[in-house]
Enzyme design. Structure first.
Site, PDB file in Angstrom:
ATOM      1  N   SER B  21      57.459  61.229  24.382  1.00 13.30           N
ATOM      2  CA  SER B  21      57.363  60.107  25.305  1.00 13.30           C
ATOM      3  C   SER B  21      56.972  58.821  24.565  1.00 13.30           C
ATOM      4  O   SER B  21      56.114  58.830  23.685  1.00 13.30           O
ATOM      5  CB  SER B  21      56.314  60.436  26.360  1.00 13.30           C
ATOM      6  OG  SER B  21      56.199  59.362  27.266  1.00 13.30           O
ATOM      7  N   ASN B 128      49.868  62.672  30.882  1.00 13.44           N
ATOM      8  CA  ASN B 128      49.185  61.986  29.784  1.00 13.44           C
ATOM      9  C   ASN B 128      47.775  61.609  30.213  1.00 13.44           C
ATOM     10  O   ASN B 128      47.587  60.682  30.991  1.00 13.44           O
ATOM     11  CB  ASN B 128      49.983  60.738  29.399  1.00 13.44           C
ATOM     12  CG  ASN B 128      49.277  59.875  28.376  1.00 13.44           C
ATOM     13  OD1 ASN B 128      48.356  60.338  27.683  1.00 13.44           O
ATOM     14  ND2 ASN B 128      49.681  58.634  28.275  1.00 13.44           N
ATOM     15  N   CYS B 131      46.195  58.467  26.631  1.00 12.22           N
ATOM     16  CA  CYS B 131      46.625  57.220  26.010  1.00 12.22           C
ATOM     17  C   CYS B 131      45.414  56.352  25.685  1.00 12.22           C
ATOM     18  O   CYS B 131      44.640  56.007  26.564  1.00 12.22           O
ATOM     19  CB  CYS B 131      47.576  56.462  26.909  1.00 12.22           C
ATOM     20  SG  CYS B 131      48.238  55.020  26.090  1.00 12.22           S
ATOM     21  N   ILE B 192      49.363  66.505  19.729  1.00 10.38           N
ATOM     22  CA  ILE B 192      48.333  65.545  20.099  1.00 10.38           C
ATOM     23  C   ILE B 192      48.953  64.188  20.448  1.00 10.38           C
ATOM     24  O   ILE B 192      50.060  63.883  19.991  1.00 10.38           O
ATOM     25  CB  ILE B 192      47.315  65.332  18.938  1.00 10.38           C
ATOM     26  CG1 ILE B 192      48.022  64.793  17.688  1.00 10.38           C
ATOM     27  CG2 ILE B 192      46.544  66.554  18.664  1.00 10.38           C
ATOM     28  CD1 ILE B 192      47.061  64.413  16.530  1.00 10.38           C
ATOM     29  N   ASN B 193      48.241  63.406  21.230  1.00 13.30           N
ATOM     30  CA  ASN B 193      48.589  62.009  21.395  1.00 13.30           C
ATOM     31  C   ASN B 193      48.141  61.260  20.128  1.00 13.30           C
ATOM     32  O   ASN B 193      47.676  61.871  19.169  1.00 13.30           O
ATOM     33  CB  ASN B 193      47.909  61.444  22.654  1.00 13.30           C
ATOM     34  CG  ASN B 193      48.689  60.278  23.234  1.00 13.30           C
ATOM     35  OD1 ASN B 193      49.143  59.395  22.520  1.00 13.30           O
ATOM     36  ND2 ASN B 193      48.828  60.258  24.546  1.00 13.30           N
ATOM     37  N   GLY B 244      52.852  65.224  16.615  1.00 15.83           N
ATOM     38  CA  GLY B 244      51.963  64.398  15.791  1.00 15.83           C
ATOM     39  C   GLY B 244      52.507  64.335  14.387  1.00 15.83           C
ATOM     40  O   GLY B 244      52.264  65.254  13.596  1.00 15.83           O
TER      41      GLY B 244
END
Lengths: 259, 304
Positions: B21, B128, B131, B192-193, B244
């Site tokens: 995303s 999510n 963020c 991971i974000n 990631g």
């Protein structure tokens, strides 16, 4: 690879890379240019050792190659400036919308400020080839920053008398008119359109000067992630909503711009 | 030829490659370049209730082996996504898609997921809660097990689609958050974000990013991501989508050996728009080199 519709990542070979003004370099590259469709478009260059590509506007192009002019503003462009003829660069080609010459009338004012000058060269060539009258105004800080005026002069002498006029301004008055590009606009009351690329204060001044008088196409700059519309890093607010500088621009119509 | 299919909560993917995303929009830009139906799936641009411009620009910065973004959830809003983006997407992508949903309150997550639940093309909802860009929220949900569980539970109550919670790495214990999500009913975990980071322009003496800080991604974060996927795999019994810094087929295999059932590709799409087709082409070749007959057999293999 299967299923590829369009290969925009092209290998270009450096033909020359030379300093033409204080911190400003001109690079000519050889390779496929068929994806370039309009002056004012840009390429996104993969510089070895750097993660993100560097978006640089196209100054001029033909079927076998293109010219870019760039300023050294950080480590990426510094490395670019030390690259040699024969080395190659992977470049995303033909990015952005470019200037819409079909929307322009017969008497066009082109304004370039600093490294906003290069796309004006390709645009001037295109408009002259279409038989339009062109007034080019270039603005720089001082004589050591001035570049490409001789190329514009050659263009001027190559076309029939009166179809092109070149004016140069420097902030310190060392070349041409002393002051800003807006000090060089006398006699432009009858222009049908203007096109501009340069620092935001310059674009804003032109926008104000020509508001209600002539429509303009202004090229914007923003820090980009991808250069082809995927990351939405370079958004600007326009009268018709949020737009991506890289994909919907970099050229926007004055009627759409919010300053 | 190696079987490179994989499965996420009953959804069989032709391959484990999923653009992440925020790096793939709603597919349109990439569909001009290649047939995006070769992908396993893709996770579309994080969507909120209202349209958002996002953070002020500049919001992109170069880093060594990576980048920082503070785009700040710029998106057209759930109405425009459902009415305009999804119908346009169906023209270029025929497989089930992953809907990435964000929110600034539990109600907003619930509202968006309830709306997206009715969309046939959505195969998985990726929530999510991580963020790091938005001051008003987001961060808080992903950094406490209680808040993460609250969002999970709220979202699960309004949808029958599989819900994958996308976790922030900016926490002291990633496993506590993952366990909380699993206990609250999550069907899977995405991680991971981005890592919270910053750069300073030494010529101006000011942060490069207008918002000062942003999310760090790219190859530099791969070892951190891999470690967290490995830890979460040991802590939960639900599938993991690993991401990631993944940039090549070797990274994909490594992520799957750590415990990922599928792998998202993020920043790499921005520097090479053809990275996903390249990885999909290379993956079966690499599997043969590694004598892997069925790719899904290697999921969690590194745990011995």
């Amino acid at each position: 690879m299967d299923g590829i519709y369009k290969e925009i990542d092209q290998k270009l070979v450096i033909l020359s890379n030379e300093r033409i003004a204080d911190g400003v370099y001109k690079m000519t590259l050889e390779g496929h240019t068929s994806l370039i469709t309009a002056p004012g478009q840009f390429i996104n260059i993969k510089i070895p050792g750097f993660y993100l590509r560097r978006p640089i506007s196209i100054c001029d192009y033909d079927a076998s190659g293109l010219t870019i002019i760039y300023k050294v503003v950080g480590n990426g462009t510094k490395d670019l400036s030390s690259m040699k003829a024969g080395e190659s660069l992977m470049c995303l080609m033909g990015l952005g919308n470019g200037f819409d010459v079909s929307a322009m009338g017969d008497d066009v004012l082109l304004v370039g400020g600093g490294v906003g000058t290069p796309p004006m060269y390709g645009l001037a060539k295109k408009l002259l080839a279409m038989g339009k009258a062109v007034t080019v105004v270039l603005g720089f800080n001082s004589y050591s920053d001035v570049f490409y005026t001789s190329e514009f002069e050659e263009l001027e002498t190559s076309v029939k008398d009166g179809s092109m006029e070149l004016r140069v301004a420097t902030v310190d008055g060392s070349v041409g008119t002393a002051g800003f590009v807006t000090n060089c606009l006398e006699g432009t009351e009858d222009i049908t359109d203007y096109a501009a690329c340069g620092p935001i204060p310059m674009l804003k001044a032109l926008y104000g000067y020509f508001e209600g008088k002539a429509p303009g196409q202004l090229s914007f700059e923003e820090r980009m992630g991808c250069g082809f519309g995927a990351c939405v890093g370079c958004s600007i607010k326009t009268k018709s909503g949020f737009k991506k500088v890289c994909k919907d621009g970099p050229v926007f119509f004055s009627s759409d711009i919010i300053f | 030829m190696t079987d490179i299919r994989t499965e996420l909560s009953g959804l069989v993917l032709d391959n484990p490659i999923i653009p992440a995303s925020g790096t793939f929009g709603f597919g349109r830009e990439f569909a001009e370049l290649y047939d995006i139906n070769i992908l396993g799936s893709f996770s579309f641009k994080g969507t909120t209730r209202e349209a958002r411009f996002g953070n002020p620009t500049p919001r992109i910065a170069e880093c060594r082996e990576g980048m920082i973004n503070s785009v700040g959830l710029a998106n057209p809003g759930i109405d425009a996504v459902i009415n305009e983006e999804l119908p346009a997407m169906r023209e270029v992508f025929t497989k089930p898609v992953i809907a990435n949903i964000s929110g600034f309150s539990v109600d907003e997550y619930k509202y968006c997921c309830e709306r997206i639940d009715k969309e046939e093309q959505v195969g998985i909802i990726e929530v999510n809660i991580s963020c790091p860009n938005v001051h008003a929220g987001g961060m808080a949900f992903g950094t406490s097990p209680e808040a993460a569980a609250e969002v999970t539970e709220a979202v699960k109550s309004v949808t029958s689609k599989p819900v994958y919670m996308k976790l922030s790495p900016n926490v002291s214990s990633i496993t506590d958050i993952a366990i909380a999500c699993e206990s609250a009913g999550a069907d899977g975990i995405s991680l991971i974000n981005t890592l919270l980071g910053m750069r300073i322009d030494i010529r101006r003496g000011r942060p490069v990013i207008a918002n000062k800080m942003g999310g760090f991604s790219g190859p530099a974060i791969f070892p951190v991501a891999l470690r967290m996927v490995y830890q979460v795999y040991e802590a939960v019994n639900i599938p993991i989508i690993g991401m990631g810094g993944v940039s090549c087929a070797e990274d994909v295999v490594e992520m799957m050996m750590a415990g990922a059932s599928a792998v998202e590709i993020g920043a790499a799409n921005l520097t090479d728009p053809y990275i996903c087709p390249k990885i999909i082409e290379r993956l079966p070749v690499l599997c043969e080199e590694l004598k892997i007959n069925k790719l899904s057999d290697i999921i969690g293999h590194a745990h011995g």
